[in-house]
Scaffold this motif. Structure first.
Motif, PDB file in Angstrom:
ATOM      1  N   LEU A 214       0.832  -1.206   0.000  1.00 26.13           N
ATOM      2  CA  LEU A 214       0.000   0.000   0.000  1.00 26.13           C
ATOM      3  C   LEU A 214       0.866   1.255   0.000  1.00 26.13           C
ATOM      4  O   LEU A 214       0.640   2.179  -0.793  1.00 26.13           O
ATOM      5  N   VAL A 215       1.861   1.281   0.883  1.00 23.28           N
ATOM      6  CA  VAL A 215       2.737   2.457   0.980  1.00 23.28           C
ATOM      7  C   VAL A 215       3.480   2.687  -0.331  1.00 23.28           C
ATOM      8  O   VAL A 215       3.550   3.815  -0.839  1.00 23.28           O
ATOM      9  N   ARG A 216       4.034   1.619  -0.892  1.00 27.10           N
ATOM     10  CA  ARG A 216       4.772   1.748  -2.157  1.00 27.10           C
ATOM     11  C   ARG A 216       3.876   2.276  -3.262  1.00 27.10           C
ATOM     12  O   ARG A 216       4.263   3.161  -4.032  1.00 27.10           O
ATOM     13  N   HIS A 217       2.677   1.717  -3.349  1.00 30.02           N
ATOM     14  CA  HIS A 217       1.733   2.126  -4.390  1.00 30.02           C
ATOM     15  C   HIS A 217       1.339   3.589  -4.205  1.00 30.02           C
ATOM     16  O   HIS A 217       1.290   4.361  -5.176  1.00 30.02           O
ATOM     17  N   ALA A 218       1.065   3.974  -2.963  1.00 27.06           N
ATOM     18  CA  ALA A 218       0.652   5.351  -2.678  1.00 27.06           C
ATOM     19  C   ALA A 218       1.771   6.340  -2.983  1.00 27.06           C
ATOM     20  O   ALA A 218       1.528   7.409  -3.557  1.00 27.06           O
ATOM     21  N   VAL A 219       2.997   5.998  -2.611  1.00 21.64           N
ATOM     22  CA  VAL A 219       4.140   6.881  -2.867  1.00 21.64           C
ATOM     23  C   VAL A 219       4.343   7.073  -4.365  1.00 21.64           C
ATOM     24  O   VAL A 219       4.543   8.199  -4.838  1.00 21.64           O
ATOM     25  N   ARG A 220       4.279   5.981  -5.116  1.00 23.82           N
ATOM     26  CA  ARG A 220       4.445   6.081  -6.573  1.00 23.82           C
ATOM     27  C   ARG A 220       3.353   6.952  -7.184  1.00 23.82           C
ATOM     28  O   ARG A 220       3.619   7.763  -8.073  1.00 23.82           O
ATOM     29  N   TRP A 221       2.123   6.772  -6.707  1.00 21.27           N
ATOM     30  CA  TRP A 221       1.013   7.538  -7.261  1.00 21.27           C
ATOM     31  C   TRP A 221       1.174   9.024  -6.954  1.00 21.27           C
ATOM     32  O   TRP A 221       0.970   9.875  -7.831  1.00 21.27           O
ATOM     33  N   VAL A 222       1.545   9.339  -5.728  1.00 20.62           N
ATOM     34  CA  VAL A 222       1.733  10.737  -5.346  1.00 20.62           C
ATOM     35  C   VAL A 222       2.856  11.367  -6.181  1.00 20.62           C
ATOM     36  O   VAL A 222       2.747  12.515  -6.618  1.00 20.62           O
ATOM     37  N   GLU A 223       3.921  10.621  -6.428  1.00 18.06           N
ATOM     38  CA  GLU A 223       5.021  11.150  -7.237  1.00 18.06           C
ATOM     39  C   GLU A 223       4.569  11.457  -8.659  1.00 18.06           C
ATOM     40  O   GLU A 223       4.944  12.483  -9.237  1.00 18.06           O
ATOM     41  N   THR A 224       3.735  10.591  -9.233  1.00 21.21           N
ATOM     42  CA  THR A 224       3.276  10.843 -10.600  1.00 21.21           C
ATOM     43  C   THR A 224       2.321  12.013 -10.671  1.00 21.21           C
ATOM     44  O   THR A 224       2.207  12.678 -11.702  1.00 21.21           O
ATOM     45  N   GLN A 225       1.605  12.280  -9.556  1.00 22.60           N
ATOM     46  CA  GLN A 225       0.648  13.376  -9.515  1.00 22.60           C
ATOM     47  C   GLN A 225       1.262  14.679  -9.006  1.00 22.60           C
ATOM     48  O   GLN A 225       0.618  15.706  -8.961  1.00 22.60           O
ATOM     49  N   ASN A 226       2.538  14.600  -8.590  1.00 19.36           N
ATOM     50  CA  ASN A 226       3.221  15.774  -8.029  1.00 19.36           C
ATOM     51  C   ASN A 226       2.438  16.335  -6.844  1.00 19.36           C
ATOM     52  O   ASN A 226       2.205  17.536  -6.739  1.00 19.36           O
ATOM     53  N   LEU A 227       2.055  15.443  -5.924  1.00 16.87           N
ATOM     54  CA  LEU A 227       1.280  15.850  -4.751  1.00 16.87           C
ATOM     55  C   LEU A 227       2.126  15.886  -3.483  1.00 16.87           C
ATOM     56  O   LEU A 227       1.578  15.964  -2.400  1.00 16.87           O
ATOM     57  N   GLY A 228       3.402  15.842  -3.610  1.00 14.01           N
ATOM     58  CA  GLY A 228       4.226  15.697  -2.436  1.00 14.01           C
ATOM     59  C   GLY A 228       4.455  16.931  -1.623  1.00 14.01           C
ATOM     60  O   GLY A 228       5.323  16.990  -0.762  1.00 14.01           O
ATOM     61  N   THR A 229       3.693  18.017  -1.854  1.00  9.81           N
ATOM     62  CA  THR A 229       3.859  19.237  -1.087  1.00  9.81           C
ATOM     63  C   THR A 229       3.119  19.165   0.218  1.00  9.81           C
ATOM     64  O   THR A 229       2.138  18.468   0.323  1.00  9.81           O
TER      65      THR A 229
END
Length: 229
Positions: A214-229
């Motif tokens: 779950l964590v890996r999938h969520a991190v990858r998704w956030v990176e592709t969406q540029n939501l890491g702020t």
């Protein structure tokens, strides 16, 4: 209403509040809007809390808001604002995929969704359309929503993320940003137990076998969406 789509009375401008955590984006939007007849920027805010303060100061005819900001999520901001000012229209302008976000913000109470890549002319058209009391989405999104309402399979690729409820979606994003269960509970005003329940539902819906997946999938998704702020 005039062709300019803006005056409440002759010569009066419709007042727009810009809510975005990037100062350059706010400045660009303000410059674009101020050049238009019948429109003016009445204030700016970098987060939902500041936006609420600006709204309390005086008349606002339209809130132009991003969906991802620090602090309270954009979806929660829309719901909060609808609870206290249901007559105040909100137009979301975002860099993020409308297939993931548009229906969510409309369900939350916003009156429209437009992607930043659509450009200035499209944004101004969306602003004027929402100010007339209508709802704005792109032609692509409109066709997708109509397909869904008619029972047909929606057009365009469907992401498993669309299976998540709004709350599960928020939890998923925060997991991808590296937040712990305790941090997520605090930010969303939930108990840690409730967050864990949401995590379980997310794993089931996304067919992920364990928390690490779950964590890996969520991190990858956030990176592709540029939501890491």
């Amino acid at each position: 209403m005039s062709a300019a789509g803006a005056e409440t009375t002759a010569g009066e401008r419709r007042r727009i509040l810009i809510v975005d955590d990037h100062p350059f984006m706010r400045a660009g939007l303000a410059q674009l809007i101020e050049k238009q007849p019948g429109l003016t920027v009445c204030g700016e805010a970098g987060n939902p809390a500041a936006a609420m303060t600006e709204i309390e100061k005086g008349r606002v005819d339209l809130v132009l808001s991003d969906i991802t900001m620090p602090g309270r999520s954009g979806l929660e901001f829309i719901k909060d604002l609808q609870a206290i000012r249901p007559e105040l229209p909100i137009l979301v302008v975002s860099m993020h995929d409308e297939l993931i976000y548009a229906e969510r913000v409309l369900r939350a109470g916003a009156r429209g969704y437009i992607m930043k890549e659509a450009g200035g002319e499209a944004l101004l058209a969306a602003i004027r359309q929402v100010l007339t009391g209508e709802v704005y989405v792109s032609p692509k999104m409109s066709a997708r929503i109509l397909d869904s309402l008619s029972g047909r399979k929606p057009r365009g690729s469907q992401s498993p993320i669309e299976k998540l409820t709004d709350r599960e979606f928020e939890v998923f994003q925060l997991i991808g940003q590296g937040k712990s269960t305790r941090d997520i509970a605090k930010q969303l005003h939930l108990s840690s137990k409730t967050v864990d329940v949401h995590r379980g539902h997310i794993k089931e819906k996304l067919e992920l076998k364990d928390t690490t997946s779950l964590v890996r999938h969520a991190v990858r998704w956030v990176e592709t969406q540029n939501l890491g702020t």
